[in-house]
Design a protein around this motif. Structure first.
Motif, PDB file in Angstrom:
ATOM      1  N   GLN A 237       0.472  -1.243  -0.060  1.00  0.00           N
ATOM      2  CA  GLN A 237      -0.014  -0.141  -0.015  1.00  0.00           C
ATOM      3  C   GLN A 237       0.758   1.087  -0.017  1.00  0.00           C
ATOM      4  O   GLN A 237       1.608   1.358   0.701  1.00  0.00           O
ATOM      5  CB  GLN A 237      -0.931   0.056   1.307  1.00  0.00           C
ATOM      6  N   PRO A 238       0.693   2.084  -1.049  1.00  0.00           N
ATOM      7  CA  PRO A 238       0.766   3.518  -0.611  1.00  0.00           C
ATOM      8  C   PRO A 238       1.296   4.463   1.037  1.00  0.00           C
ATOM      9  O   PRO A 238       0.141   3.374   2.353  1.00  0.00           O
ATOM     10  CB  PRO A 238       0.055   4.951  -0.886  1.00  0.00           C
ATOM     11  N   PHE A 239       2.816   4.189   1.550  1.00  0.00           N
ATOM     12  CA  PHE A 239       2.687   4.942   3.038  1.00  0.00           C
ATOM     13  C   PHE A 239       3.203   6.457   3.453  1.00  0.00           C
ATOM     14  O   PHE A 239       4.275   6.562   1.759  1.00  0.00           O
ATOM     15  CB  PHE A 239       2.780   3.562   3.917  1.00  0.00           C
ATOM     16  N   THR A 240       3.089   6.543   4.151  1.00  0.00           N
ATOM     17  CA  THR A 240       3.851   7.703   4.131  1.00  0.00           C
ATOM     18  C   THR A 240       5.251   7.445   5.556  1.00  0.00           C
ATOM     19  O   THR A 240       5.024   6.625   6.065  1.00  0.00           O
ATOM     20  CB  THR A 240       3.446   9.134   5.501  1.00  0.00           C
ATOM     21  N   MET A 241       6.171   8.174   5.120  1.00  0.00           N
ATOM     22  CA  MET A 241       7.826   8.286   5.636  1.00  0.00           C
ATOM     23  C   MET A 241       8.031   9.163   6.232  1.00  0.00           C
ATOM     24  O   MET A 241       7.979  10.451   5.612  1.00  0.00           O
ATOM     25  CB  MET A 241       8.820   7.381   4.725  1.00  0.00           C
ATOM     26  N   ARG A 242       7.405   9.420   7.517  1.00  0.00           N
ATOM     27  CA  ARG A 242       8.501  10.525   8.426  1.00  0.00           C
ATOM     28  C   ARG A 242       9.308  10.907   9.288  1.00  0.00           C
ATOM     29  O   ARG A 242      10.226  10.091   9.448  1.00  0.00           O
ATOM     30  CB  ARG A 242       7.208  10.651   9.533  1.00  0.00           C
ATOM     31  N   PHE A 243      10.336  11.324   8.375  1.00  0.00           N
ATOM     32  CA  PHE A 243      11.960  11.600   8.294  1.00  0.00           C
ATOM     33  C   PHE A 243      11.848  12.931  10.039  1.00  0.00           C
ATOM     34  O   PHE A 243      11.750  14.039   9.967  1.00  0.00           O
ATOM     35  CB  PHE A 243      12.978  12.058   7.428  1.00  0.00           C
TER      36      PHE A 243
ATOM     37  N   GLY B 280      21.030  21.918  20.448  1.00  0.00           N
ATOM     38  CA  GLY B 280      20.782  22.584  20.878  1.00  0.00           C
ATOM     39  C   GLY B 280      19.098  22.878  20.113  1.00  0.00           C
ATOM     40  O   GLY B 280      18.320  23.702  21.082  1.00  0.00           O
ATOM     41  N   GLY B 281      18.492  22.150  19.670  1.00  0.00           N
ATOM     42  CA  GLY B 281      17.103  22.711  19.124  1.00  0.00           C
ATOM     43  C   GLY B 281      16.231  21.507  19.338  1.00  0.00           C
ATOM     44  O   GLY B 281      16.674  20.195  19.505  1.00  0.00           O
ATOM     45  N   ASP B 282      15.276  22.092  18.899  1.00  0.00           N
ATOM     46  CA  ASP B 282      13.928  20.911  19.023  1.00  0.00           C
ATOM     47  C   ASP B 282      13.714  20.106  17.586  1.00  0.00           C
ATOM     48  O   ASP B 282      14.546  20.424  17.063  1.00  0.00           O
ATOM     49  CB  ASP B 282      12.703  21.802  19.197  1.00  0.00           C
ATOM     50  N   PRO B 283      13.632  19.217  17.932  1.00  0.00           N
ATOM     51  CA  PRO B 283      13.143  18.430  17.239  1.00  0.00           C
ATOM     52  C   PRO B 283      11.891  18.967  15.823  1.00  0.00           C
ATOM     53  O   PRO B 283      11.102  19.674  16.068  1.00  0.00           O
ATOM     54  CB  PRO B 283      12.707  16.681  17.230  1.00  0.00           C
ATOM     55  N   PHE B 284      12.479  18.333  14.205  1.00  0.00           N
ATOM     56  CA  PHE B 284      10.530  19.117  13.144  1.00  0.00           C
ATOM     57  C   PHE B 284      11.584  17.468  12.815  1.00  0.00           C
ATOM     58  O   PHE B 284      12.339  16.597  12.368  1.00  0.00           O
ATOM     59  CB  PHE B 284      11.852  19.682  12.289  1.00  0.00           C
ATOM     60  N   PHE B 285       9.974  17.605  11.716  1.00  0.00           N
ATOM     61  CA  PHE B 285      10.350  16.032  10.419  1.00  0.00           C
ATOM     62  C   PHE B 285       9.754  16.631   9.209  1.00  0.00           C
ATOM     63  O   PHE B 285       9.107  17.568   9.059  1.00  0.00           O
ATOM     64  CB  PHE B 285       9.042  15.553  11.164  1.00  0.00           C
ATOM     65  N   GLN B 286       9.813  15.806   7.970  1.00  0.00           N
ATOM     66  CA  GLN B 286       9.404  15.975   6.957  1.00  0.00           C
ATOM     67  C   GLN B 286       8.652  14.276   6.551  1.00  0.00           C
ATOM     68  O   GLN B 286       8.996  13.840   6.643  1.00  0.00           O
ATOM     69  CB  GLN B 286      10.435  16.666   5.957  1.00  0.00           C
ATOM     70  N   ASP B 287       7.396  15.199   6.041  1.00  0.00           N
ATOM     71  CA  ASP B 287       6.539  13.848   5.424  1.00  0.00           C
ATOM     72  C   ASP B 287       6.990  13.087   4.104  1.00  0.00           C
ATOM     73  O   ASP B 287       6.998  14.786   2.903  1.00  0.00           O
ATOM     74  CB  ASP B 287       5.399  13.703   5.865  1.00  0.00           C
ATOM     75  N   PHE B 288       6.953  12.304   3.303  1.00  0.00           N
ATOM     76  CA  PHE B 288       7.375  11.902   2.016  1.00  0.00           C
ATOM     77  C   PHE B 288       6.279  10.923   1.848  1.00  0.00           C
ATOM     78  O   PHE B 288       6.160   9.552   2.600  1.00  0.00           O
ATOM     79  CB  PHE B 288       8.204  11.314   1.571  1.00  0.00           C
ATOM     80  N   LEU B 289       5.354  11.010   0.597  1.00  0.00           N
ATOM     81  CA  LEU B 289       4.259   9.997   0.853  1.00  0.00           C
ATOM     82  C   LEU B 289       5.168   8.835  -0.714  1.00  0.00           C
ATOM     83  O   LEU B 289       6.520   8.986  -0.851  1.00  0.00           O
ATOM     84  CB  LEU B 289       3.349  10.114  -0.581  1.00  0.00           C
ATOM     85  N   ILE B 290       5.286   7.431   0.008  1.00  0.00           N
ATOM     86  CA  ILE B 290       6.035   6.440  -1.135  1.00  0.00           C
ATOM     87  C   ILE B 290       5.117   5.944  -1.829  1.00  0.00           C
ATOM     88  O   ILE B 290       3.907   4.999  -0.931  1.00  0.00           O
ATOM     89  CB  ILE B 290       6.706   5.573  -0.069  1.00  0.00           C
ATOM     90  N   ASN B 291       4.488   5.937  -3.075  1.00  0.00           N
ATOM     91  CA  ASN B 291       4.097   5.962  -4.069  1.00  0.00           C
ATOM     92  C   ASN B 291       3.701   3.885  -4.230  1.00  0.00           C
ATOM     93  O   ASN B 291       4.994   3.361  -4.068  1.00  0.00           O
ATOM     94  CB  ASN B 291       3.484   5.941  -5.451  1.00  0.00           C
TER      95      ASN B 291
END
Length: 244
Positions: free
Chosen positions: A141-147, A153-164
């Motif tokens: 199934q398609p799914f989202t990967m979150r990196f 010294g900073g807080d976390p952040f993330f970026q999502d990608f749709l894996i076709n």
């Protein structure tokens, strides 16, 4: 994932740090680990899979009882298999051995247990489903990967990608296809990037062709001292991958 509270402790040291040296751009395809069969590399903390200035960890089992790193490679000489995306290209693919496990990237100049954690930049990475439908009874199934990523010294952040979803080939099966993920500008000068394998075969991934920039050893500067006691970066609870 490096805990934000630990990173806040780094701020005084960062103020005293020397300027960061020049960086060089590298493209990592893990060919030095190529083999005709799946190979698992097990190692204690401090001996990850290393390539071109970056360290790659399977962090799930890093604790007092297991203390191991388990990543594997699938090379290009495996012509009989249809579920290995490296067969469509020239590079070797790395994958985590535990579904639900966390994969971390750090600079090879970092100390994963006590610090310091040296900055690097991540630009792109090729990923694919781990299994073909020829080898898995679970429909892909398609799914989202979150990196996730951290600055010092900073807080976390993330970026999502749709894996076709891979297309159905002439053999009637969905065979993995490498897909290039391009990271946004926030992933420059980070000290840790991590993501999770999925909880099922349809969301397991393998990766190759990592494009990054890493500090040149001749111009490295420590980000501070007195970091002993911060604790290991990999002593954390498991996280569940975000799926779609």
């Amino acid at each position: 994932m490096l805990h934000a509270t630990r990173f806040r402790m780094l701020v005084p040291a960062l103020l005293l740090a020397l300027p960061i040296g020049a960086q060089e751009t590298v493209s990592i395809n893990f060919n030095q680990y190529a083999s005709p069969t799946t190979t698992e590399y097990q190692a204690a903390i401090g001996a990850p899979v290393q390539s071109s200035g970056l360290d790659f960890y399977q962090a799930t089992d890093f604790d007092a009882t297991h203390n191991r790193n388990a990543l594997g490679t699938w090379g290009t000489s495996d012509a009989g298999s249809v579920n290995r995306p490296t067969n469509i290209g020239s590079s070797t693919t790395l994958f985590g051995t535990a579904l639900g496990g966390e994969i971390d990237i750090l600079s090879s100049q970092s100390d994963a247990v006590f610090g310091p954690y040296m900055p690097f930049s991540l630009f792109s990475m090729d990923v694919a489903h781990l299994y073909s439908t020829a080898f898995s009874s679970i429909a892909l199934q398609p799914f989202t990967m979150r990196f996730y990523a951290y600055y010092a010294g900073g807080d976390p952040f993330f970026q999502d990608f749709l894996i076709n979803l891979p297309p159905v080939g002439q053999n009637g099966f969905r065979t993995p296809v490498l897909q290039t993920l391009t990271f946004d500008s926030r992933f420059q000068d980070v000290v840790n990037v991590y993501w999770n394998q999925g909880a099922g075969s349809g969301t397991a991934t393998q990766f190759t062709n990592v494009v990054a920039s890493t500090p040149e050893p001749s111009s490295m500067a420590l980000l501070g001292t007195g970091l002993v006691g911060l604790g290991g970066v990999f002593k954390r609870r498991r996280r569940t991958a975000t799926t779609a």
